[in-house]
Design a protein around this motif. Structure first.
Motif, PDB file in Angstrom:
ATOM      1  N   PHE A   1      -9.481  -8.316   0.577  1.00  0.00           N
ATOM      2  CA  PHE A   1      -8.234  -9.074   0.763  1.00  0.00           C
ATOM      3  C   PHE A   1      -7.529  -9.322  -0.570  1.00  0.00           C
ATOM      4  N   PHE A   2      -6.193  -9.194  -0.549  1.00  0.00           N
ATOM      5  CA  PHE A   2      -5.329  -9.590  -1.663  1.00  0.00           C
ATOM      6  C   PHE A   2      -4.198 -10.441  -1.090  1.00  0.00           C
ATOM      7  N   SER A   3      -3.805 -11.469  -1.811  1.00  0.00           N
ATOM      8  CA  SER A   3      -2.703 -12.304  -1.333  1.00  0.00           C
ATOM      9  C   SER A   3      -1.355 -11.656  -1.566  1.00  0.00           C
ATOM     10  N   SER A   4      -1.328 -10.519  -2.264  1.00  0.00           N
ATOM     11  CA  SER A   4      -0.067  -9.814  -2.486  1.00  0.00           C
ATOM     12  C   SER A   4      -0.310  -8.319  -2.597  1.00  0.00           C
ATOM     13  N   ALA A   5       0.680  -7.551  -2.171  1.00  0.00           N
ATOM     14  CA  ALA A   5       0.596  -6.097  -2.297  1.00  0.00           C
ATOM     15  C   ALA A   5       0.680  -5.670  -3.752  1.00  0.00           C
ATOM     16  N   SER A   6       1.424  -6.431  -4.559  1.00  0.00           N
ATOM     17  CA  SER A   6       1.529  -6.087  -5.978  1.00  0.00           C
ATOM     18  C   SER A   6       0.198  -6.303  -6.680  1.00  0.00           C
ATOM     19  N   GLY A   7      -0.541  -7.358  -6.293  1.00  0.00           N
ATOM     20  CA  GLY A   7      -1.860  -7.567  -6.867  1.00  0.00           C
ATOM     21  C   GLY A   7      -2.794  -6.419  -6.540  1.00  0.00           C
ATOM     22  N   ALA A   8      -2.758  -5.969  -5.290  1.00  0.00           N
ATOM     23  CA  ALA A   8      -3.581  -4.830  -4.893  1.00  0.00           C
ATOM     24  C   ALA A   8      -3.185  -3.574  -5.681  1.00  0.00           C
ATOM     25  N   ALA A   9      -1.886  -3.346  -5.825  1.00  0.00           N
ATOM     26  CA  ALA A   9      -1.412  -2.165  -6.556  1.00  0.00           C
ATOM     27  C   ALA A   9      -1.809  -2.226  -8.026  1.00  0.00           C
ATOM     28  N   THR A  10      -1.737  -3.406  -8.615  1.00  0.00           N
ATOM     29  CA  THR A  10      -2.083  -3.579 -10.027  1.00  0.00           C
ATOM     30  C   THR A  10      -3.557  -3.284 -10.266  1.00  0.00           C
ATOM     31  N   VAL A  11      -4.430  -3.766  -9.394  1.00  0.00           N
ATOM     32  CA  VAL A  11      -5.856  -3.486  -9.520  1.00  0.00           C
ATOM     33  C   VAL A  11      -6.136  -2.003  -9.287  1.00  0.00           C
ATOM     34  N   VAL A  12      -5.487  -1.412  -8.294  1.00  0.00           N
ATOM     35  CA  VAL A  12      -5.717   0.005  -7.978  1.00  0.00           C
ATOM     36  C   VAL A  12      -5.264   0.911  -9.115  1.00  0.00           C
ATOM     37  N   ARG A  13      -4.090   0.644  -9.659  1.00  0.00           N
ATOM     38  CA  ARG A  13      -3.512   1.536 -10.663  1.00  0.00           C
ATOM     39  C   ARG A  13      -3.932   1.193 -12.087  1.00  0.00           C
ATOM     40  N   GLY A  14      -4.377  -0.043 -12.328  1.00  0.00           N
ATOM     41  CA  GLY A  14      -4.765  -0.450 -13.672  1.00  0.00           C
ATOM     42  C   GLY A  14      -3.584  -0.627 -14.591  1.00  0.00           C
ATOM     43  N   VAL A  15      -2.442  -1.000 -14.015  1.00  0.00           N
ATOM     44  CA  VAL A  15      -1.233  -1.242 -14.792  1.00  0.00           C
ATOM     45  C   VAL A  15      -0.341  -2.157 -13.959  1.00  0.00           C
ATOM     46  N   SER A  16       0.530  -2.930 -14.610  1.00  0.00           N
ATOM     47  CA  SER A  16       1.413  -3.838 -13.886  1.00  0.00           C
ATOM     48  C   SER A  16       2.220  -3.075 -12.847  1.00  0.00           C
ATOM     49  N   SER A  17       2.139  -3.523 -11.594  1.00  0.00           N
ATOM     50  CA  SER A  17       2.769  -2.806 -10.483  1.00  0.00           C
ATOM     51  C   SER A  17       3.363  -3.791  -9.488  1.00  0.00           C
TER      52      SER A  17
END
Length: 305
Positions: A263-279
């Motif tokens: 679970f992530f409270s935001s899609a941007s948080g999930a994207a940031t962890v997945v990509r390893g860069v601010s997203s």
């Protein structure tokens, strides 16, 4: 970022001489000097401490570490002709060999990422293994140092473009009202919508759920985050490390794979962890071709404008 003061002490009274820079809330000090003043600097106690150093010439930069730092600087004075000015950073009783090796590795990668000036380093040093607490400590030292360096005339670590901040108020909601809006936006969306993201060596899927999104098992996470990830996105850098340490994200066939829904409270948080860069959420694309960021902005415009 928080406000801070930078104090520069001039021991000789000559502003072109040796300079000692300290932060009001920092743990160490930076010693700045020209090549011709190497002999004067050798008389300072910082010379015999572990430290990280920069050698700067008209069109070249070298980054190194030494324990003690002075011995390495003396070697470079004899063997490297390009540099004209140097800076070394020490913190008595606080920085050890592993700390300065970590700082060296991260600074080399940041300079390579920024691409402001060519590096004289022949290789990219690897950071040593550090425990969670030690890692957090030395990353805080690095963040403080990166704020000091441009003010001291060393801009070689500043990339020309900063990673795009989230436009959907998600990456780090600054107050409870923004967090509430975000939660309401996700809760108002239909459950079970799937969105996909592909970038470099990452390939992931999220599903909308009450109050946020699920990063789906089987998603592939970028094997290496951006060198500046820990500096600019410390919250998500720490989250990424914890997910790897707990086995939620694990190595499989040479890739990092999500082993169970997270679970992530935001899609941007999930994207940031997945990509390893601010997203942000714009990179999550649905089956109809619409991105999740647009859907969230449409909801906010409808309900809060």
């Amino acid at each position: 970022m928080r406000p801070f003061s930078l104090r520069v002490f001039v021991p000789s009274g000559d502003p072109t001489g040796v300079l000692i820079a300290t932060r009001d809330d920092g743990i160490g000090k930076a010693t700045i000097f020209s090549r011709s003043l190497l002999g004067e600097v050798k008389g300072r106690k910082e010379w015999n401490l572990p430290g990280i150093y920069l050698l700067v010439g008209p069109s070249k930069l070298y980054i190194g570490e030494g324990d003690p730092v002075g011995k390495r600087l003396e070697d470079h004075a004899a063997k490297k002709a390009f540099w004209e000015r140097a800076l070394y950073f020490t913190a008595e009783t606080r920085l050890n060999k592993a700390h300065i090796q970590h700082l060296e590795s991260k600074l080399v990668k940041l300079a390579q990422e920024a691409g402001v000036v060519p590096l004289d380093n022949g290789n990219t040093p690897q950071a040593p293994a550090l425990g969670e607490e030690e890692y957090a400590f030395v990353e805080n030292v690095l963040a403080d140092l990166l704020l000091m360096l441009p003010l001291l005339g060393y801009p070689q670590f500043e990339a020309s473009e900063v990673a795009a901040a989230s436009s959907d108020e998600e990456v780090d909601a600054p107050h409870a009202a923004a967090t509430g809006k975000r939660r309401a936006a996700y809760s108002a969306m239909p459950r079970g919508l799937l969105f996909h993201s592909t970038s470099k060596d990452a390939r992931a899927t999220i599903e909308t759920v009450d109050g946020g999104v699920l990063l789906k098992a089987g998603s592939i996470v970028a094997s290496e985050p951006a060198p500046s990830f820990d500096v600019w996105m410390p919250k998500y850098a720490q989250m990424r490390r914890q997910l790897i340490e707990s086995g939620v994200i694990d190595a499989q066939d040479g890739r990092l794979v999500v082993k169970q829904d997270q679970f992530f409270s935001s899609a941007s948080g999930a994207a940031t962890v997945v990509r390893g860069v601010s997203s942000n959420a714009d990179g999550w694309i649905g089956a109809d071709g619409q991105n999740l960021g647009d859907l969230l902005r449409q909801w906010k415009q409808k309900n809060f404008c």
